[in-house]
Design a protein around this motif. Structure first.
Motif, short mmCIF file in Angstrom:
data_model
loop_
_atom_site.label_atom_id
_atom_site.label_comp_id
_atom_site.label_asym_id
_atom_site.label_seq_id
_atom_site.Cartn_x
_atom_site.Cartn_y
_atom_site.Cartn_z
N PRO A 73 -1.15 3.29 -16.14
CA PRO A 73 0.06 3.95 -15.63
C PRO A 73 0.38 3.54 -14.20
CG PRO A 73 -1.43 5.53 -16.66
CD PRO A 73 -2.19 4.25 -16.53
N ASP A 74 1.63 3.73 -13.83
CA ASP A 74 2.06 3.50 -12.46
C ASP A 74 1.24 4.41 -11.54
OD1 ASP A 74 3.55 2.55 -10.33
OD2 ASP A 74 5.11 4.08 -10.55
N GLY A 75 0.86 3.89 -10.38
CA GLY A 75 0.00 4.65 -9.47
C GLY A 75 -1.46 4.32 -9.65
N ILE A 76 -1.76 3.51 -10.68
CA ILE A 76 -3.13 3.06 -10.91
C ILE A 76 -3.18 1.53 -10.97
CG2 ILE A 76 -5.01 2.96 -12.60
CD1 ILE A 76 -4.44 5.87 -13.24
N ARG A 77 -2.26 0.92 -11.71
CA ARG A 77 -2.37 -0.51 -11.95
C ARG A 77 -2.14 -1.37 -10.71
NH1 ARG A 77 2.47 0.81 -14.71
NH2 ARG A 77 4.35 -0.05 -13.72
N GLY A 78 -1.44 -0.87 -9.71
CA GLY A 78 -1.27 -1.60 -8.46
C GLY A 78 -0.11 -2.58 -8.49
N GLU A 79 0.05 -3.30 -7.38
CA GLU A 79 1.20 -4.19 -7.19
C GLU A 79 0.97 -5.60 -7.73
OE1 GLU A 79 2.07 -4.30 -3.05
OE2 GLU A 79 2.37 -2.13 -2.89
N PHE A 80 -0.27 -6.01 -7.92
CA PHE A 80 -0.55 -7.39 -8.26
C PHE A 80 -0.43 -7.64 -9.76
CE2 PHE A 80 -3.73 -7.48 -4.47
CZ PHE A 80 -2.67 -7.43 -3.59
N LYS A 81 -0.01 -8.86 -10.08
CA LYS A 81 0.10 -9.26 -11.48
C LYS A 81 -1.13 -10.08 -11.87
CE LYS A 81 5.14 -9.52 -11.30
NZ LYS A 81 6.32 -10.41 -11.45
N THR A 322 -10.31 -0.60 2.21
CA THR A 322 -8.84 -0.57 2.20
C THR A 322 -8.30 0.80 1.79
OG1 THR A 322 -8.90 -1.52 -0.04
CG2 THR A 322 -8.65 -3.05 1.81
N HIS A 323 -8.65 1.82 2.57
CA HIS A 323 -8.10 3.16 2.31
C HIS A 323 -6.59 3.19 2.43
CE1 HIS A 323 -11.80 5.54 2.08
NE2 HIS A 323 -12.28 4.82 3.07
N LYS A 371 -6.84 5.50 -8.70
CA LYS A 371 -5.61 6.13 -8.22
C LYS A 371 -5.27 5.62 -6.82
CE LYS A 371 -3.38 10.60 -7.45
NZ LYS A 371 -3.56 12.08 -7.48
N ILE A 372 -4.05 5.17 -6.66
CA ILE A 372 -3.57 4.73 -5.35
C ILE A 372 -3.32 5.96 -4.49
CG2 ILE A 372 -1.72 3.50 -4.14
CD1 ILE A 372 -1.36 1.87 -6.75
N SER A 373 -3.85 5.94 -3.27
CA SER A 373 -3.78 7.12 -2.41
C SER A 373 -2.75 6.94 -1.31
CB SER A 373 -5.16 7.39 -1.79
OG SER A 373 -5.57 6.30 -0.99
N ASN A 374 -2.17 8.07 -0.91
CA ASN A 374 -1.22 8.10 0.21
C ASN A 374 -1.57 9.33 1.04
OD1 ASN A 374 1.02 5.98 -0.53
ND2 ASN A 374 0.57 7.08 -2.43
N THR A 375 -2.17 9.11 2.20
CA THR A 375 -2.62 10.21 3.04
C THR A 375 -2.17 10.01 4.47
OG1 THR A 375 -4.73 9.16 3.61
CG2 THR A 375 -4.67 10.47 1.59
N ALA A 376 -2.09 11.11 5.19
CA ALA A 376 -1.74 11.03 6.61
C ALA A 376 -2.84 10.33 7.40
CB ALA A 376 -1.51 12.44 7.16
N LYS A 377 -4.08 10.48 6.96
CA LYS A 377 -5.21 9.92 7.67
C LYS A 377 -5.22 8.39 7.60
CE LYS A 377 -9.25 11.88 7.31
NZ LYS A 377 -10.56 12.33 6.75
N PHE A 378 -5.01 7.84 6.41
CA PHE A 378 -5.15 6.39 6.22
C PHE A 378 -3.83 5.67 5.99
CE2 PHE A 378 -9.29 8.09 4.72
CZ PHE A 378 -10.10 7.46 5.64
N GLY A 379 -2.80 6.38 5.64
CA GLY A 379 -1.53 5.74 5.36
C GLY A 379 -1.30 5.56 3.87
N ALA A 380 -0.24 4.83 3.54
CA ALA A 380 0.19 4.69 2.16
C ALA A 380 -0.50 3.52 1.47
CB ALA A 380 1.70 4.50 2.11
#
Length: 462
Positions: A73-81, A322-323, A371-380
């Motif tokens: 699913p989106d949010g797991i597979r990432g940007e790379f092909k 790579t957080h 799961k791709i994370s988006n946090t204030a601590k580490f960024g998007a």
């Protein structure tokens, strides 16, 4: 300061006195039964004569490199092909184009897992094959913890030539807050520490001052230890670099032997390599370190550890932690360096007839979260620590080219088949060298301890 994991601070200043450790090898401290077992272990079917251990500090993302999940699913597979490789059925990241031509020479273990979520504890596990007593960022090196793989090899399978170190490591000392345990001989004793080199092989003035004789000092004057000691005292750089080894007889014995032999000194002279080949490895610290590893293997060194970086990294600096901004960090730095260097090392070893006798192991301390994370601590767009499942690569040393052992589930979160522990990775390396993983050594309390608690992954070998 490294702020990849900012819940604690990392001190980057290293004493020059900590930058060189010299060891010798022998069987001191082994009981008669263990000596017999060690002797018997050397009769095992040996697949390899040497090991090059490539450690990726910080934890590479398996999902964005060798175990991609394009249907997740989106949010797991990432940007790379994913892209196809020359090995039918094997896909890998689009940012590893050179690897796509070489991946068929590797065996992949895609089901490695453990429970250590902090860098120091997980890295200690990956450097020794033994789980630490606690999962804590404050884990410190003590004599109760296990030795590095190469130190164990130096104890049980020393190089016959006294001028050649059995175990060498470079060019970094790993630390995340404190120095990460597992890089030295621990309870095996100082004589089995790695010959550590803290200089940058990519530097124009790269050299080994500890192997350079003053022009005014004839070799004949080094016939006794007192003369050698006076020479060392007169060389300020060497005095500081070898401070931890001073007073150890084995250090002086090894230093004298190495000074009298040109073999290792010549191996460290990278100027003998064609500029085209040095470019192929990459004019980076990592690239030239891997080239140096090949030269040392040619010289006869048994076990070479190359550390990718001295910090876990984060935010484009150092290692694989790579957080935040995971995809940009990978495609703009970490993967291009890896894709240039590692396939070149494999091809270079093969062209020289050294690949079949040299086992290459590429691994970090853990993988990254599905799961791709988006946090204030580490960024998007980050991925977090994930020891629950990750990939380790093997090449050479008798492995079956293109083999894949174990699998992860559909999102790369947990092993789906044939789970493997770092204990098994350790057992595999020892077994490949012809050393019985059940061989015992004694700790400081004289307790017999097996060098590996796991089982070798024999299925990836021919």
């Amino acid at each position: 300061m490294n702020d990849g994991c900012p819940e604690y601070r990392v001190v980057n200043r290293l004493s020059r006195r900590s930058l060189l450790k010299v060891g010798t090898a022998g069987f001191a401290g082994l009981s008669l039964p263990t000596l017999l077992r060690a002797a018997e272990s050397r009769g095992l079917p040996s697949k390899a004569k040497h090991v090059i251990f490539l450690h990726q500090f910080g934890g590479p993302s398996h999902l964005d490199t060798f175990d991609m999940k394009p249907d997740a699913p989106d949010g797991i597979r990432g940007e790379f092909k994913p892209i196809a490789s020359r090995q039918p059925g094997i896909m890998l990241s689009e940012h590893l184009p050179r690897f796509s031509k070489t991946i068929g020479k590797f065996a992949q273990v895609r089901s490695v897992h453990h429970r250590m979520k902090n860098h120091n504890s997980a890295t200690y596990y990956s450097l020794t094959g033994h789980a630490p007593p606690l999962d804590d960022i404050r884990l410190r090196d003590t004599q109760e913890l296990y030795p590095a793989y190469g130190s164990t090899v130096a104890k049980l399978m020393p190089v016959d030539d006294p001028a050649i170190p059995t175990f060498m490591s470079f060019p970094h000392i790993l630390r995340d807050g404190s120095v990460t345990p597992g890089q030295t001989a621990s309870f095996l004793g100082k004589p089995f520490d790695p010959f550590f080199v803290g200089q940058d092989p990519a530097a124009a003035d790269f050299r080994l001052p500890e192997l350079s004789l003053p022009s005014t000092l004839p070799l004949e004057r080094l016939d006794d230890r007192r003369n050698l000691l006076r020479m060392i005292d007169a060389q300020g750089d060497l005095l500081e670099w070898s401070g931890t080894a001073r007073g150890i007889d084995a250090f002086y014995d090894r230093a004298l032997t190495m000074l009298a032999s040109p073999k290792v000194k010549q191996a460290f002279d990278l100027s003998h390599e064609p500029a085209k080949l040095r470019d192929a490895y990459g004019r980076t610290t990592y690239g030239q370190s891997c080239l140096l590893a090949r030269r040392l293997i040619e010289t006869g060194v048994r076990f070479v550890t190359v550390y990718y970086s001295n910090t876990i990294g984060g935010r484009g600096n150092g290692g694989w932690d790579t957080h935040g901004d995971n995809f940009n960090q990978l495609k703009n730095g970490l993967l291009p360096i890896t894709d240039l260097t590692v396939p070149t090392l494999i091809d270079d070893l093969q062209s020289r007839g050294l690949l079949d006798e040299t086992l290459i192991v590429w691994m970090g301390e853990f993988g990254r979260s599905p799961k791709i994370s988006n946090t204030a601590k580490f960024g998007a767009n980050g991925r977090d620590h994930w020891p629950q499942c990750y990939t380790v690569l093997f090449a050479g040393g008798g492995i079956t080219p293109g083999a894949i052992y174990g699998s992860s589930d559909r999102i790369g979160a947990y092993p789906a088949s044939d789970p493997v522990s770092p204990d098994d990775i350790a057992a595999t390396m020892f077994w490949a060298l012809g050393i019985d993983p059940a061989t015992e050594v004694y700790d400081t309390l004289r307790r017999p301890l097996p060098i590996a608690a796991g089982k070798p992954i024999t299925q990836i070998f021919s």
